[in-house]
Design an enzyme around this catalytic site. Structure first.
Site, PDB file in Angstrom:
ATOM      1  CB  SER A   7      38.607  -1.747  43.570  1.00 56.40           C
ATOM      2  OG  SER A   7      39.059  -1.588  42.242  1.00 56.40           O
ATOM      3  CG  ASP A  34      38.774   0.394  38.541  1.00 55.32           C
ATOM      4  OD1 ASP A  34      38.268   1.494  38.787  1.00 55.32           O
ATOM      5  OD2 ASP A  34      39.455  -0.246  39.361  1.00 55.32           O
ATOM      6  CG  HIS A  65      36.102   4.308  38.553  1.00 53.72           C
ATOM      7  ND1 HIS A  65      37.255   4.248  39.309  1.00 53.72           N
ATOM      8  CD2 HIS A  65      36.060   5.574  38.051  1.00 53.72           C
ATOM      9  CE1 HIS A  65      37.880   5.412  39.255  1.00 53.72           C
ATOM     10  NE2 HIS A  65      37.178   6.227  38.483  1.00 53.72           N
ATOM     11  CG  PHE A 142      48.361  -0.028  36.122  1.00 51.83           C
ATOM     12  CD1 PHE A 142      48.620  -1.236  35.480  1.00 51.83           C
ATOM     13  CD2 PHE A 142      48.370   1.136  35.381  1.00 51.83           C
ATOM     14  CE1 PHE A 142      48.899  -1.267  34.116  1.00 51.83           C
ATOM     15  CE2 PHE A 142      48.651   1.118  34.016  1.00 51.83           C
ATOM     16  CZ  PHE A 142      48.922  -0.089  33.384  1.00 51.83           C
ATOM     17  N   GLY A 143      46.145  -1.417  39.854  1.00 52.43           N
ATOM     18  CA  GLY A 143      46.053  -1.615  41.294  1.00 52.43           C
ATOM     19  C   GLY A 143      47.438  -1.731  41.905  1.00 52.43           C
ATOM     20  N   GLY A 144      47.485  -1.718  43.226  1.00 44.88           N
ATOM     21  CA  GLY A 144      48.713  -2.000  43.947  1.00 44.88           C
ATOM     22  C   GLY A 144      49.739  -0.885  43.984  1.00 44.88           C
ATOM     23  CG  ASP A 174      39.486   4.033  43.232  1.00 44.27           C
ATOM     24  OD1 ASP A 174      39.940   2.974  43.697  1.00 44.27           O
ATOM     25  OD2 ASP A 174      39.077   4.152  42.060  1.00 44.27           O
ATOM     26  N   GLY A 175      42.351   3.950  45.504  1.00 41.54           N
ATOM     27  CA  GLY A 175      43.758   3.762  45.155  1.00 41.54           C
ATOM     28  C   GLY A 175      44.675   3.874  46.355  1.00 41.54           C
ATOM     29  N   GLY A 196      41.261  -2.272  46.597  1.00 46.69           N
ATOM     30  CA  GLY A 196      41.513  -3.281  45.580  1.00 46.69           C
ATOM     31  C   GLY A 196      42.450  -4.347  46.088  1.00 46.69           C
ATOM     32  CB  SER A 197      46.132  -4.787  45.810  1.00 51.54           C
ATOM     33  OG  SER A 197      46.445  -3.470  46.127  1.00 51.54           O
TER      34      SER A 197
HETATM   35  C1  DX5 Z   1      42.813   2.618  39.816  1.00 48.52           C
HETATM   36  C2  DX5 Z   1      41.462   2.060  40.185  1.00 48.52           C
HETATM   37  C3  DX5 Z   1      41.300   1.502  41.537  1.00 48.52           C
HETATM   38  C4  DX5 Z   1      42.212   0.347  41.861  1.00 48.52           C
HETATM   39  C5  DX5 Z   1      42.568   0.430  43.295  1.00 48.52           C
HETATM   40  O1  DX5 Z   1      42.712   3.006  38.509  1.00 48.52           O
HETATM   41  O2  DX5 Z   1      40.474   3.062  39.973  1.00 48.52           O
HETATM   42  O3  DX5 Z   1      39.939   1.143  41.753  1.00 48.52           O
HETATM   43  O4  DX5 Z   1      41.624  -0.915  41.641  1.00 48.52           O
HETATM   44  O5  DX5 Z   1      43.437  -0.596  43.583  1.00 48.52           O
HETATM   45  P1  DX5 Z   1      44.381  -0.571  44.867  1.00 48.52           P
HETATM   46  O6  DX5 Z   1      43.466  -0.563  46.063  1.00 48.52           O
HETATM   47  O7  DX5 Z   1      45.186  -1.795  44.721  1.00 48.52           O
HETATM   48  O8  DX5 Z   1      45.202   0.689  44.792  1.00 48.52           O
HETATM   49 ZN    ZN Z   2      38.459   2.707  40.468  1.00 50.89          ZN
END
Ligand code: DX5
Ligand code: ZN
Length: 223
Positions: A7, A34, A65, A142-144, A174-175, A196-197
């Site tokens: 992601s 995303d 997404h 948001f990621g992380g 996811d997340g 993602g992160s």
């Molecule tokens: C959140 C997103 C995820 C996000 C996950 O809205 O749908 O795809 O990028 O990031 P991490 O893995 O950092 O939680």
């Molecule tokens: Zn996502």
């Protein structure tokens, strides 16, 4: 076989293409983009041009997404961008099932995303209409963020339901996926880890780091 998606939400946008190429070279199974519209969950991210540009660059399939309201109004522009998969959120409009059907009619895999607060019963209502479900373990946008632990019970329940009913729908997470939570989620019955992160952390992340991160998650998924 379990899969890993990258992601790009947390990716340094200045190096987006190079980062996606690095993830591809490391064997990522698909790229998760995303599309966050500023209204649905308080952030902005990528649009259809990012999807089409990365689709041309990526050997691995590309998932859009759509973390946005009323995705049914914007389907054509996303279809033109050429994604292999399109995911809409269960609470994004009043015509979710019709929108899933419209995506499938285009020959694109259709997914439905569920925020953490969505209950198992609500998920059961939608699940057979989608090629895959995306179970969010954090608030979207948001990621992380840290994963909400309620996800484990939810993944087990969805896995049981899908197996019992003989439904082909796959379970994506996811997340908040890191190596520890990812291993536990695979145990609970997840098919795909969207990371993602855990792959792209840090503005100065190097190609070698991305490659190593993808490989670590891939070997986790391969068991
Ligand atoms: C959140 C997103 C995820 C996000 C996950 O809205 O749908 O795809 O990028 O990031 P991490 O893995 O950092 O939680
Ligand atoms: Zn996502």
């Amino acid at each position: 076989m379990n899969k890993v998606a990258a992601s790009i939400l947390s990716c340094n946008n200045a190096y987006l293409g190079d980062s996606v190429v690095a993830a591809n070279d490391a064997g990522v199974d698909f790229v998760h983009i995303d599309v966050v519209d500023g209204a649905y969950c308080g952030n902005f991210s990528f649009g259809p041009k990012t999807v089409s540009d990365l689709k041309r660059l990526s050997k691995a399939p590309v998932e859009a997404h759509l973390e946005m309201y009323d995705p049914q109004c914007y389907l054509d522009i996303f279809f033109e961008a050429g994604p292999d998969m399109v995911t809409i959120q269960s609470d994004s409009s009043a015509c979710v099932l019709r929108t899933l059907e419209a995506i499938k009619r285009k020959g694109i895999n259709a997914g439905i995303g569920f925020n953490s607060s969505v209950t198992i019963d609500q998920i059961k209502y939608y699940i057979a209409h989608a090629d895959y479900v995306v179970l969010l373990c954090v608030e979207p946008g948001f990621g992380g963020q840290a994963m909400n632990p309620c996800i484990y019970e939810k993944v087990r329940a969805v896995r049981d339901f899908v197996d019992r009913e003989g439904i082909a729908t796959q379970i994506f997470i996811d997340g908040g996926v890191n190596e520890e939570t990812g291993a536990a989620l695979l145990e609970c019955g997840a098919d795909v880890l969207i990371v993602g992160s855990g792959i792209f952390t840090g503005d100065d992340i190097l190609r070698d780091d991305i490659v190593a991160n993808v490989r670590r998650f891939k070997s986790l998924a391969d068991g």
